[in-house]
Design a protein around this motif. Structure first.
Motif, short mmCIF file in Angstrom:
data_model
loop_
_atom_site.label_atom_id
_atom_site.label_comp_id
_atom_site.label_asym_id
_atom_site.label_seq_id
_atom_site.Cartn_x
_atom_site.Cartn_y
_atom_site.Cartn_z
N UNK A 79 0.86 -1.18 0.00
CA UNK A 79 0.00 0.00 0.00
C UNK A 79 0.90 1.24 0.00
N UNK A 80 0.61 2.21 -0.85
CA UNK A 80 1.44 3.40 -0.97
C UNK A 80 1.44 4.20 0.33
N UNK A 81 2.61 4.45 0.88
CA UNK A 81 2.77 5.08 2.19
C UNK A 81 2.11 6.46 2.28
N UNK A 82 2.43 7.32 1.35
CA UNK A 82 1.93 8.70 1.42
C UNK A 82 0.40 8.73 1.35
N UNK A 83 -0.19 7.87 0.53
CA UNK A 83 -1.65 7.80 0.42
C UNK A 83 -2.25 7.35 1.75
N UNK A 84 -1.68 6.30 2.33
CA UNK A 84 -2.16 5.80 3.61
C UNK A 84 -2.03 6.87 4.68
N UNK A 85 -0.91 7.56 4.70
CA UNK A 85 -0.68 8.62 5.68
C UNK A 85 -1.74 9.71 5.55
#
Length: 174
Positions: A79-85
């Motif tokens: 899962x893409x980190x920045x999106x999740x953040x």
């Protein structure tokens, strides 16, 4: 993966050191008068004070820090980190950190010979590790145990979830 599940992975580290905290104000078990005392010898009041200290320390972890850690864990699952953040930051959910500490109390310290100071040092290192995570962090950054936790973990293996490992090695023999 839901926010709560991902954050659960991150908070597992905190759960392992469930009742060590930052130095407190001297009330209810916090302060220098018990720093050298073994955790297993704490009174219920002292243990509760120590747990309160920890809850206070987890409050120093900002929602952004918490969400960044969630993003790093999510990235381990593709899962893409920045999106999740960003999704985490936008969510109205409250912090999961305090909920992880609701069961903190004297019963968790039974048989533990680490001192209050050793557990406080470990907790400070764990919180620092969470605060230091960024979307550029790797699995090694998450998996690396803080060196400050070595003494407490050695003296309280069951508290840190290592009792099964010790039982297995004893059963195998030398």
């Amino acid at each position: 993966m839901t926010r709560m599940k991902i954050l659960g992975f991150v908070m597992a580290g905190l759960a392992l050191v469930a009742c060590g905290g930052d130095e407190g104000d001297g009330d209810g078990g916090s302060g220098s008068d018990i720093e050298g005392k073994q955790l297993g010898a704490l009174t219920a009041e002292e243990a509760d004070g120590l747990c309160d200290d920890l809850r206070g320390q987890t409050n120093t972890i900002s929602k952004e820090d918490e969400c960044e850690a969630e993003g790093v864990v999510g990235s381990l699952f593709g899962i893409e980190c920045e999106t999740t953040k960003q999704e985490c930051i936008s969510a109205a959910e409250e912090s999961e950190l305090t909920g992880e500490l609701d069961s903190c109390g004297a019963s968790q310290f039974t048989g533990c010979t680490a001192t209050v100071a050793e557990l406080r040092a470990c907790m400070t290192a764990v919180v620092g590790t969470i605060k230091a995570l960024t979307c550029e962090s790797t699995l090694a950054d998450i998996a690396q145990k803080p060196a400050a936790c070595a003494a407490a973990e050695e003296k309280c293996p069951a508290f840190f979830g290592r009792q099964d490992e010790e039982d297995e090695s004893e059963a195998e023999g030398p």
